[in-house]
Design a protein around this motif. Structure first.
Motif, mmCIF file in Angstrom:
data_model
loop_
_atom_site.group_PDB
_atom_site.id
_atom_site.type_symbol
_atom_site.label_atom_id
_atom_site.label_comp_id
_atom_site.label_asym_id
_atom_site.label_seq_id
_atom_site.Cartn_x
_atom_site.Cartn_y
_atom_site.Cartn_z
ATOM 1 N N ASP A 66 0.840 -1.185 0.000
ATOM 2 C CA ASP A 66 0.000 0.000 0.000
ATOM 3 C C ASP A 66 0.883 1.246 0.000
ATOM 4 O OD1 ASP A 66 -2.121 1.740 0.162
ATOM 5 O OD2 ASP A 66 -2.386 1.475 2.318
ATOM 6 N N ASP A 67 0.872 1.985 -1.091
ATOM 7 C CA ASP A 67 1.733 3.155 -1.232
ATOM 8 C C ASP A 67 1.144 4.415 -0.622
ATOM 9 O OD1 ASP A 67 2.968 2.187 -4.485
ATOM 10 O OD2 ASP A 67 3.852 1.902 -2.511
ATOM 11 N N LYS A 68 -0.133 4.426 -0.331
ATOM 12 C CA LYS A 68 -0.747 5.632 0.225
ATOM 13 C C LYS A 68 -0.107 5.990 1.552
ATOM 14 C CE LYS A 68 -5.143 4.634 -1.932
ATOM 15 N NZ LYS A 68 -6.469 4.095 -1.724
ATOM 16 N N VAL A 69 0.064 5.013 2.416
ATOM 17 C CA VAL A 69 0.664 5.261 3.721
ATOM 18 C C VAL A 69 2.125 5.646 3.550
ATOM 19 C CG1 VAL A 69 1.235 4.211 5.940
ATOM 20 C CG2 VAL A 69 -0.920 3.661 4.824
ATOM 21 N N TYR A 70 2.810 5.006 2.631
ATOM 22 C CA TYR A 70 4.226 5.277 2.386
ATOM 23 C C TYR A 70 4.427 6.700 1.888
ATOM 24 C CZ TYR A 70 8.821 4.944 0.219
ATOM 25 O OH TYR A 70 10.104 5.166 -0.153
ATOM 26 N N GLN A 71 3.583 7.183 1.005
ATOM 27 C CA GLN A 71 3.749 8.520 0.443
ATOM 28 C C GLN A 71 3.425 9.614 1.472
ATOM 29 O OE1 GLN A 71 1.334 8.427 -3.063
ATOM 30 N NE2 GLN A 71 2.822 7.263 -4.245
ATOM 31 N N GLN A 72 2.567 9.334 2.430
ATOM 32 C CA GLN A 72 2.237 10.325 3.451
ATOM 33 C C GLN A 72 3.424 10.586 4.371
ATOM 34 O OE1 GLN A 72 -1.206 8.816 5.425
ATOM 35 N NE2 GLN A 72 -2.595 9.323 3.771
ATOM 36 N N ASN A 73 4.306 9.604 4.523
ATOM 37 C CA ASN A 73 5.442 9.739 5.419
ATOM 38 C C ASN A 73 6.629 10.424 4.770
ATOM 39 O OD1 ASN A 73 4.100 8.479 7.476
ATOM 40 N ND2 ASN A 73 4.871 6.450 6.970
#
Length: 74
Positions: A66-73
């Motif tokens: 899941d890249d959504k969580v990764y991009q938020q960080n």
């Protein structure tokens, strides 16, 4: 003597297969840790305790990708 060499080669191949299968089993954990996923602890726990079931392994894999969580960080 040739029979012994054949058994040694077979043992080496079996060990290589075992290492590959262990790496595949822990693939969700490896991905979550390498990406520094914010939910990596939960992904690791799901992978370790529920990874033996196909559903648990797929859930951990999808969550680790899941890249959504990764991009938020970032």
């Amino acid at each position: 003597m040739g029979e012994v060499i054949g058994y040694i080669i077979l043992l080496i191949l079996l060990l290589a297969l075992l290492v590959a299968l262990i790496a595949l089993y822990f693939l969700p954990t490896i991905l979550a840790v390498r990406k520094d996923h914010s939910s990596k602890t939960i992904i690791i726990l799901i992978n370790v305790f529920l990874g033996w079931s196909f559903l648990g392994w797929v859930a951990a894999l999808v969550w680790s990708l899941d890249d959504k969580v990764y991009q938020q960080n970032r």
